[in-house]
Structures are given as structure tokens and as C-alpha cells.
Design a protein around this motif. Structure first.
Motif, PDB file in Angstrom:
ATOM      1  N   GLU A 265      -4.708  21.473  -0.063  1.00 50.65           N
ATOM      2  CA  GLU A 265      -4.942  20.277  -0.866  1.00 50.65           C
ATOM      3  C   GLU A 265      -4.825  19.072   0.065  1.00 50.65           C
ATOM      4  OE1 GLU A 265      -2.389  19.891  -4.196  1.00 50.65           O
ATOM      5  OE2 GLU A 265      -2.988  21.784  -5.114  1.00 50.65           O
TER       6      GLU A 265
ATOM      7  N   ARG B   2     -13.290  15.084   2.262  1.00 55.20           N
ATOM      8  CA  ARG B   2     -12.111  15.780   1.740  1.00 55.20           C
ATOM      9  C   ARG B   2     -12.434  17.239   1.464  1.00 55.20           C
ATOM     10  NH1 ARG B   2      -8.117  13.564  -1.562  1.00 55.20           N
ATOM     11  NH2 ARG B   2      -9.504  11.804  -1.967  1.00 55.20           N
TER      12      ARG B   2
ATOM     13  N   GLU C  56     -10.618  20.583   2.958  1.00 53.35           N
ATOM     14  CA  GLU C  56      -9.972  21.541   2.061  1.00 53.35           C
ATOM     15  C   GLU C  56     -10.589  22.921   2.197  1.00 53.35           C
ATOM     16  OE1 GLU C  56      -8.286  18.749  -1.561  1.00 53.35           O
ATOM     17  OE2 GLU C  56     -10.307  19.561  -1.744  1.00 53.35           O
TER      18      GLU C  56
END
Length: 439
Positions: free
Chosen positions: A240, A230, A234
Motif C-alpha cells: 500500500e 502509485r 503498488e
């Protein structure tokens, strides 16, 4: 819109009230599948049960499981939908397919009511992960049969978001188009496709952060559950990134809320979830910290309902209160039991390999594929294709090979033949297949 939930009543319903609601729907559904599906009638009869014997969730344990392979085989033999078809073609309005990453894509049928249920569960999940009617979503899932295209598109529209149905393919054209559209955007794709787009953007000389993509909604792969993945997305995009779990066969979807405490089960009133030990097939209490395989049962589905469908998704469950106020259980995906590979007696999940490789950034991208040439038992060293990050000199590869091999052995206890490929070769526009079985 400032409201915290898509469907506050069902998403915050106390457990006792939800149980009463679902028990009534379950009883009705069991009578329906028994009356309309010879396949499920045979499953009931094989254990000497009638629909009236299934009064609540605990009673489901008396019934046999449904395996995707059972249904897919009948389609390969010529059936349009399969033996669990319960509605007539007059009532079926849509046929879509699964992704087919672990075999032949399976056709799924939907009535108007089934589409309503899918859109409802999808809207709950999307709202939880921060999607709002003001969002402009570029959908990069396949619109050719696959449920993630048109069916998830409809869930976004149910919520009120604006959707651009781009689909898959021609990544360069997609990036050019995003650059032309100056409005704030959201991306809906697999996590690995976000990585793939980053590689293509680098080749084109495009700065991803200039594309004004502020939200990423990711599904179809478990990558977002891998520590570091993640953060990588990002950091590349300046967005986000949010995780969405879905199983097209059942229409069930689950998503993270803003507190990132796990994936909120979004199927209250539509799907009943069980947790089982994948080895003994015994039911495990859905309690905080329990680990097992998810099993789902539709309780409002008309066209092709599923009873005790094994997902082969291995999860850890959380039932402590979440600050968001949703009362259903949450979970974290650990891997797929049917993706697990046993190498010389060691159980290896692809997610664990990815976690190990991601920890070796910036030398590696974290993308990989394992190639198995012979059927189990795997008493040989499999090939592990690993993406090298851009800019790594050829002279550094021998040492990098040793480092990768060492970390795999230290972290996971197995060895492989390491083959390096350049960045962007493995991450796919479709779901990225982590285990290639050439047998």
C-alpha cells in the motif's frame, strides 16, 4: 492501536476555535520576529506596519512575502543560518539542510521547541497515512545534513515506530538486507527510488513481493499525485503506497488518510496556510475547488521562523467533509510554479509530462528528464530523455519515438527531441530532478 488520530483535539477542532487559537499564537510570533530579526523588522517597516497590526490570518496579506532565494543568498555570502535567525546559538540544538534539488541546499536551525513542533506535525501526518507503532520503517532518505533523514526519523520515533536509518546509496546491499529480514516492513523514500529499487531488484533476480514490504510512505517528490504512478509502485512491490507532502524549511507536513481524498494539512496550531494567485500575488479564499500557490507562516517557531514563505507549490484545495473526520483543508499538488517550463508559449508542468508517459506503459517506465540548454524564451525543441521499459527491442524504438512525440503534442501541445535511455538510468536514490537547466 485503534485510535483514528494522533492529535484528535487539533485535527478535529472546529474552524472557529482553531482560528481563535492560531490568532493568539500569530500575534505573539509577530512580536517575536520583529524584536529578534532585523530582516523581518525591515519587512514590517517597509510597509509601515508594527506587530500589533497583525491580529489574524487575514492581516498577513499586508506583509511582504519571504522567498527562499533571499535566505539562501545570505548563506552563500557566509551566514550560518540567515537573516531570519531569531534564537541564539545557545538555544539552537540542530542544523539540517533542504534537499537542494532546485539549487544550493539551505541550512535550517531548530531549537528544542522547534523539534517538538516538527515531530508533532510529522506524527499527525504519518498517523493519517497509516503508520503505527508496530511498523518497522526502513528510512531511505539522506542522513547527511538533509532534513528528510534524521528529522523525519525523529517524527517516526515520536509516533512510536521502529526505524532503520539506512540512508541513500548501495541499493543492492539494501535489497539483500531486506531479503534477510523476514519481518513485515515499510519503506520510506522518494517515489522514484521505489522505481529505482525495482530496476535493481530485476537485475539481481529478486522478486520484490518476496521482501515483505507491505507499506510505502513516499515523500520528496510529487510523483504520487500523478495518475498511474502509485498503481505502478503498488503493483511492483505488492504494498500500500501513501503520499506525504513536506516542506523542510517550515517543518509543515501533510498526508493522505485511508480515504485518499487529498493531502490533509497537518499544521493546525503550528503553521498558518494561505492560498495566492502566483501571478498577481493576491490572496485566494481557502475554499473548495480553488487553485493557487501555498504560502505558509510559522506561528510557534523559535530558531529560524518564516513569515509568508512562498512554496511555489501549485495546488487544488478541498474543504468538503472527509469521512475520516479531520476538519482542516486538503489539497492535491498540481506542480511547482518554479518548475513550470514555457515552451513556445505553452505552459508545461513536469507532472503533466509524467502523466502522459505513464499512460504509455508497459513500453515506457514513466521516468524522464527534460534538458534545457539555453535560457528562456524557449523557442527551440528541448531534449526529453525518456526511460524505455526493459525488453523493448531496438527495432521498436523508431515507432515508439513517433508515438511519444504524438502523445506529448496531443495531450500537452508541445514537441521535444526524444532521447531514449534504458530503464533505471533516471530514477534516483535522491530526489529525481525532472528539469535540467544547463545555463
Amino acid at each position: 492501536m485503534s485510535r483514528p488520530y494522533w492529535n484528535e483535539t487539533l485535527e478535529t477542532l472546529p474552524a472557529g476555535q482553531l482560528r481563535k487559537l492560531e490568532s493568539a499564537a500569530l500575534q505573539k510570533q509577530m512580536a517575536y520576529v520583529y524584536a529578534t530579526s532585523p530582516y523581518y523588522r525591515k519587512k514590517f517597516d517597509s510597509v509601515g506596519l508594527k506587530p500589533a497590526d497583525i491580529q489574524c490570518q487575514e492581516d498577513l496579506a499586508k506583509l511582504p512575502f519571504t522567498e527562499k532565494t533571499e535566505l539562501a543568498q545570505t548563506q552563500r555570502e557566509g551566514e550560518l543560518i540567515g537573516p531570519n535567525q531569531c534564537a541564539s546559538m545557545e538555544d539552537i540544538i540542530r542544523i539540517v539542510g533542504t534537499g537542494g534539488t532546485s539549487g544550493q541546499p539551505m541550512r535550517l536551525a531548530w531549537t528544542q521547541n522547534d523539534v517538538r513542533g516538527y515531530n508533532e506535525m510529522g506524527a499527525r501526518a504519518l498517523w493519517a497515512m497509516g503508520c503505527r507503532p508496530s511498523d518497522f520503517v526502513v528510512n531511505c532518505f539522506n542522513y547527511s545534513i538533509y532534513a528528510g533523514g534524521v528529522t523525519d526519523h525523529m517524527a517516526f520515533e515520536t509516533l512510536g515506530a521502529t526505524v532503520l536509518p539506512y540512508g541513500v546509496g548501495n541499493s543492492r546491499r539494501l535489497l539483500d538486507m531486506k531479503a534477510d529480514m523476514k519481518v513485515e516492513k515499510a519503506l520510506y523514500s522518494t517515489p522514484s527510488y521505489a522505481i529505482r529499487l525495482a530496476s535493481v531488484a530485476e537485475e539481481m533476480g529478486i522478486n520484490l513481493r518476496d521482501l515483505n514490504v507491505k507499506k510505502g510512505f513516499f515523500s520528496g517528490e510529487a510523483g504520487m499525485q500523478v495518475p498511474g504512478y502509485r498503481e505502478r509502485i503498488e503493483n511492483l512491490w505488492g504494498m500500500e503506497a501513501h503520499d506525504l507532502y513536506g516542506m523542510a524549511e517550515l517543518g509543515v507536513q501533510s498526508a493522505e488518510c485511508e480515504h485518499n481524498t487529498g493531502l490533509h494539512f497537518s499544521g493546525a496550531g503550528e503553521v498558518i496556510a494561505e492560498l495566492i494567485n502566483p501571478d498577481t500575488e493576491e490572496v485566494i479564499p481557502m475554499e473548495h475547488g480553488q487553485i493557487g500557490e501555498l504560502v505558509f507562516t510559522n506561528i510557534n517557531r523559535e530558531a529560524s521562523p518564516l513569515v509568508r514563505m512562498r512554496t511555489h507549490d501549485y495546488v487544488e484545495v478541498y474543504t468538503d467533509p472527509c469521512p475520516c473526520g479531520r476538519t482542516g483543508f486538503r489539497f492535491h499538488t498540481r506542480g511547482r510554479t518554479d518548475d513550470m517550463v514555457v515552451i513556445k508559449g505553452v505552459n508545461i508542468f513536469p507532472m503533466a509530462i509524467q502523466k502522459t508517459l505513464l499512460a504509455m506503459q508497459p513500453r515506457l517506465t514513466g521516468e524522464f528528464q527534460m534538458v534545457l540548454d539555453k535560457a528562456p524564451p524557449i523557442d527551440y525543441l528541448p531534449i526529453l530523455k525518456v526511460e524505455v521499459a526493459s525488453g523493448q527491442p531496438a527495432a521498436a524504438l523508431p515507432q515508439l519515438t513517433e508515438d511519444v512525440a504524438l502523445q506529448l503534442y496531443k495531450q500537452l501541445g508541445f514537441s521535444a527531441n526524444i532521447e531514449f535511455v534504458k530503464a533505471g538510468e533516471i530514477a534516483s536514490e535522491h530526489k529525481t530532478k525532472r528539469v535540467i537547466r544547463n545555463y
